[in-house]
Design an enzyme around this catalytic site. Structure first.
Site, PDB file in Angstrom:
ATOM      1  N   LYS A 204      37.721  44.890 132.943  1.00  0.00           N
ATOM      2  CA  LYS A 204      37.932  43.437 132.943  1.00  0.00           C
ATOM      3  C   LYS A 204      39.321  43.108 132.396  1.00  0.00           C
ATOM      4  O   LYS A 204      40.070  42.365 132.989  1.00  0.00           O
ATOM      5  CB  LYS A 204      36.824  42.780 132.111  1.00  0.00           C
ATOM      6  N   GLU A 210      40.298  53.948 126.727  1.00  0.00           N
ATOM      7  CA  GLU A 210      39.530  55.041 127.340  1.00  0.00           C
ATOM      8  C   GLU A 210      39.712  55.026 128.851  1.00  0.00           C
ATOM      9  O   GLU A 210      39.977  56.057 129.490  1.00  0.00           O
ATOM     10  CB  GLU A 210      38.030  54.899 127.030  1.00  0.00           C
ATOM     11  N   GLY A 265      31.364  41.190 130.244  1.00  0.00           N
ATOM     12  CA  GLY A 265      31.347  42.592 130.692  1.00  0.00           C
ATOM     13  C   GLY A 265      29.941  43.103 130.977  1.00  0.00           C
ATOM     14  O   GLY A 265      29.658  43.661 132.037  1.00  0.00           O
ATOM     15  N   ARG A 266      29.027  42.871 130.033  1.00  0.00           N
ATOM     16  CA  ARG A 266      27.669  43.412 130.190  1.00  0.00           C
ATOM     17  C   ARG A 266      26.838  42.623 131.194  1.00  0.00           C
ATOM     18  O   ARG A 266      25.696  42.982 131.469  1.00  0.00           O
ATOM     19  CB  ARG A 266      26.983  43.500 128.827  1.00  0.00           C
ATOM     20  N   GLU A 351      24.447  44.256 122.055  1.00  0.00           N
ATOM     21  CA  GLU A 351      25.782  43.663 121.993  1.00  0.00           C
ATOM     22  C   GLU A 351      25.669  42.134 121.999  1.00  0.00           C
ATOM     23  O   GLU A 351      26.472  41.450 121.383  1.00  0.00           O
ATOM     24  CB  GLU A 351      26.622  44.147 123.186  1.00  0.00           C
ATOM     25  N   HIS A 382       6.404  63.511 125.651  1.00  0.00           N
ATOM     26  CA  HIS A 382       6.472  64.896 125.173  1.00  0.00           C
ATOM     27  C   HIS A 382       7.479  65.030 124.039  1.00  0.00           C
ATOM     28  O   HIS A 382       7.891  66.144 123.716  1.00  0.00           O
ATOM     29  CB  HIS A 382       6.831  65.824 126.337  1.00  0.00           C
ATOM     30  N   LYS A 510      38.038  48.780 119.162  1.00  0.00           N
ATOM     31  CA  LYS A 510      39.231  48.985 119.992  1.00  0.00           C
ATOM     32  C   LYS A 510      40.496  48.944 119.113  1.00  0.00           C
ATOM     33  O   LYS A 510      41.391  49.766 119.238  1.00  0.00           O
ATOM     34  CB  LYS A 510      39.312  47.916 121.086  1.00  0.00           C
TER      35      LYS A 510
HETATM   36  C1  G6Q Z   1      30.781  44.082 127.367  1.00  0.00           C
HETATM   37  C2  G6Q Z   1      31.743  44.507 126.358  1.00  0.00           C
HETATM   38  C3  G6Q Z   1      32.309  45.885 126.551  1.00  0.00           C
HETATM   39  C4  G6Q Z   1      33.317  46.003 127.676  1.00  0.00           C
HETATM   40  C5  G6Q Z   1      34.028  47.345 127.568  1.00  0.00           C
HETATM   41  C6  G6Q Z   1      35.029  47.562 128.676  1.00  0.00           C
HETATM   42  O1  G6Q Z   1      30.235  43.010 127.393  1.00  0.00           O
HETATM   43  O2  G6Q Z   1      32.738  43.562 126.211  1.00  0.00           O
HETATM   44  O3  G6Q Z   1      31.293  46.820 126.744  1.00  0.00           O
HETATM   45  O4  G6Q Z   1      32.682  45.885 128.914  1.00  0.00           O
HETATM   46  O5  G6Q Z   1      34.679  47.403 126.322  1.00  0.00           O
HETATM   47  O6  G6Q Z   1      35.986  46.539 128.709  1.00  0.00           O
HETATM   48  P1  G6Q Z   1      36.934  46.381 129.941  1.00  0.00           P
HETATM   49  O7  G6Q Z   1      36.107  46.087 131.135  1.00  0.00           O
HETATM   50  O8  G6Q Z   1      37.855  45.260 129.592  1.00  0.00           O
HETATM   51  O9  G6Q Z   1      37.652  47.687 130.105  1.00  0.00           O
END
Ligand code: G6Q
Length: 546
Positions: A204, A210, A265-266, A351, A382, A510
């Site tokens: 996003k 990463e 994001g989620r 989150e 199990h 981050k």
């Molecule tokens: C989701 C969070 C988090 C995010 C990741 C990746 O709601 O904000 O999980 O999706 O940190 O972020 P980017 O999509 O910006 O790389």
């Protein structure tokens, strides 16, 4: 204001003790009718919530609490595009991404729906070109493998859906790389042919370290394999809200699919972040997924609380977290392709509702989101189910079971179903000392040995659960199931009066990581505590040795 100030909260508190003393086995004996009355259904999902430690009196008070907390008003604020995510000043409109009708959804006076449809049409068109072989790689080969590079919300949703619907997959193989541990990327690439591989860089913000590290290494791998920088244009696309950073990375804006800051994001798998799903399954199936979610959105908006699946699941969860003191919630999907569902829900729930201040910044004086965890239920049986049956903590469970799915081996189904149903029954009933005694005696065990064995073999029972039976694990039903959980999380946040749509804890991670990374590379920086300083020194020496 805190929900604890409402009279309904206080009345629930008064009832909580009574319920701690009741046993579900007796509750069922007194009222077998609850099996029929405590069910609700929507979009092919049948919810049996009768095995919970509550009755219509508790439920009515929980519904009153939701009313006191203006759940309906908050729900409309979200659906109608108000800046409900107040700490980031953003609207929360993932529901607009799947809206089926043309009703405008206005943000600052502008309808967001045409933009949503335009990007989706571009995504479908691109996915279709890749799937049909019209889109060729740099050397003229068709694409057989797609690697999604993303993390968190830019990984878990599409990964989970691609797995859940994998029996329907008829496009290129999809792989997901999220961990910056280089083995994740290198082990994935080991099996792939660069000339037939497409990378989707999903971020996003396009600033996530990463993802950018993995994307840079993937690009280097591709350029080396194909011997040309220009190959990047045919093998890299991006999904992001940040056009500037995407082009700075070297991906042409032509090959970028956008979304908007009002998609968390989620909550983003319904946007262009779902591109791997579209590549794997095609646009028509993605449409079905959206339609299922939209149906659940309508249900959430319109169904009365007593029959509203997200409201029921949310309120039952509140009863356990706030009035029974159960701080953990287990998700037990029995279908193997739903194996990543708990990881997706874990992020969605923890989150969103892992917060300790109300929307106005005042400290909460009540518990909020539970610890959410899980694995496929049958594997859990199990492993950790032992604790659920006889451990000292009570963990409410959601059992999830789809009764049909492409790829099923029909002869296995009764075993799968029986296991799921048996577990919820056993957790509810338990096994008394008399039952154990009768069982062991019938097996011929000596009376003295029976008495020694009894304490170990007694099951207290009275362990609550929901069962969600799904008629068929189709894209439509999956869409509905995911939207159900999104709205469940919303209901809880609305009652707790917390902001489910920010994630400052993620941002902290981050920020700190980049600071320590600079230190590991030898830069000066402000000192940390003694423990962290010692670990930095040790790690720096360790990295240097290899
Ligand atoms: C989701 C969070 C988090 C995010 C990741 C990746 O709601 O904000 O999980 O999706 O940190 O972020 P980017 O999509 O910006 O790389």
């Amino acid at each position: 204001m805190s929900p604890t100030r409402h009279a309904s909260w206080q009345q629930l508190r008064a009832l909580a003790d009574t319920w701690r003393k009741k046993h579900l086995r007796q509750v069922f004996e007194h009222d077998p009718g609850r099996a029929a009355s405590m069910t609700a259904a929507a979009s092919g999902i049948h919810l049996d919530y009768s095995k919970n430690s509550l009755d219509s009196e508790v439920l009515a008070l929980l519904i009153e609490l939701a009313r006191d907390c203006d759940l309906a008003g908050q729900r409309e604020a979200m659906f109608s595009g108000q800046r409900y995510n107040l700490t980031e000043g953003r609207a929360v409109l993932h529901t607009a991404l799947r809206q089926q009708v043309d009703t405008p959804v206005k943000l600052d006076g502008e309808d967001v729906i045409p933009g949503v449809r335009e990007v989706r049409a571009r995504c479908y068109d691109f996915a279709e070109r890749v799937r049909s072989g019209a889109w060729r790689g740099h050397t003229g080969q068709t694409i057989t493998d797609v690697v999604n590079i993303g993390i968190g919300g830019s990984d878990l949703g599409p990964l989970m859906v691609c797995e859940a619907l994998s029996p329907l997959a008829d496009g290129p193989r999809v792989h997901f790389v999220s961990n910056v541990d280089g083995t994740h990327l290198s082990q994935t690439l080991r099996r792939l042919d660069a000339s037939r591989t497409l990378f989707v860089v999903a971020s996003k913000t396009f600033t996530t370290i990463e993802t950018l590290s993995n994307a840079r290494s993937a690009r280097a791998w591709l350029v080396e394999a194909l011997g040309s920088e220009t190959a990047v244009a045919r093998h890299f696309v991006a999904v992001s809200t940040n056009r500037e950073k995407v082009t700075a990375f070297g991906i042409d804006a032509e090959n970028m699919f956008g979304f908007w800051d009002w998609v968390g994001g989620r909550y983003s798998l319904w946007s262009a972040i779902g591109l791997p799903i579209m590549l794997s399954l095609g646009g028509a199936r993605f449409d079905e997924l959206l339609a299922g979610a939209a149906e659940m959105d309508e249900h959430f908006r319109a169904a009365p609380a007593e029959r509203n699946l997200p409201v029921l699941l949310g309120l039952i969860g509140i009863w356990y977290v706030n009035f029974q003191g159960y701080g953990s919630h287990l998700l037990a999907p029995y279908n193997n392709t739903l194996r990543r569902l708990p990881a997706w829900l874990q992020q969605l729930d923890m989150e969103s509702n892992g917060k300790s201040v109300h929307r106005d910044g005042s400290a909460t004086d009540h518990a909020t989101g539970p610890i959410v965890w899980g694995e496929p239920g049958i594997n859990g049986q199990h492993a950790y189910f032992q604790l659920l049956h006889q451990g000292s903590q009570i963990v409410p469970v959601d059992f999830i079971l789809a009764l049909a799915q492409r790829g099923q081996i029909d002869s296995h189904l009764p075993t799968l179903v029986a296991n799921c149903l048996a577990q919820s029954a056993a957790m509810m009933r338990g096994k008394t000392a008399d039952e154990v005694r009768a069982e062991l005696t019938a097996r011929g065990m000596a009376a003295a040995d029976v008495e020694t064995a009894i304490p170990h073999r007694v099951f207290p029972g009275n362990r609550p659960s929901n069962t969600l039976l799904i008629d068929n694990l189709s894209p439509h039903r999956l869409g509905a199931l995911l939207a159900l959980y999104e709205h469940k999380v919303f209901v809880q946040a609305a009652v707790w009066n917390i902001n489910a749509f920010d994630q400052w804890g993620v941002e902290l991670g981050k920020q700190l990581a980049s600071d320590i990374e600079n230190r590991l590379k030898g830069a000066d920086g402000k000192p940390y505590d003694a423990s962290t300083e010692a670990l930095i020194a040790l790690a720096a020496a360790g990295i240097g040795r290899h």
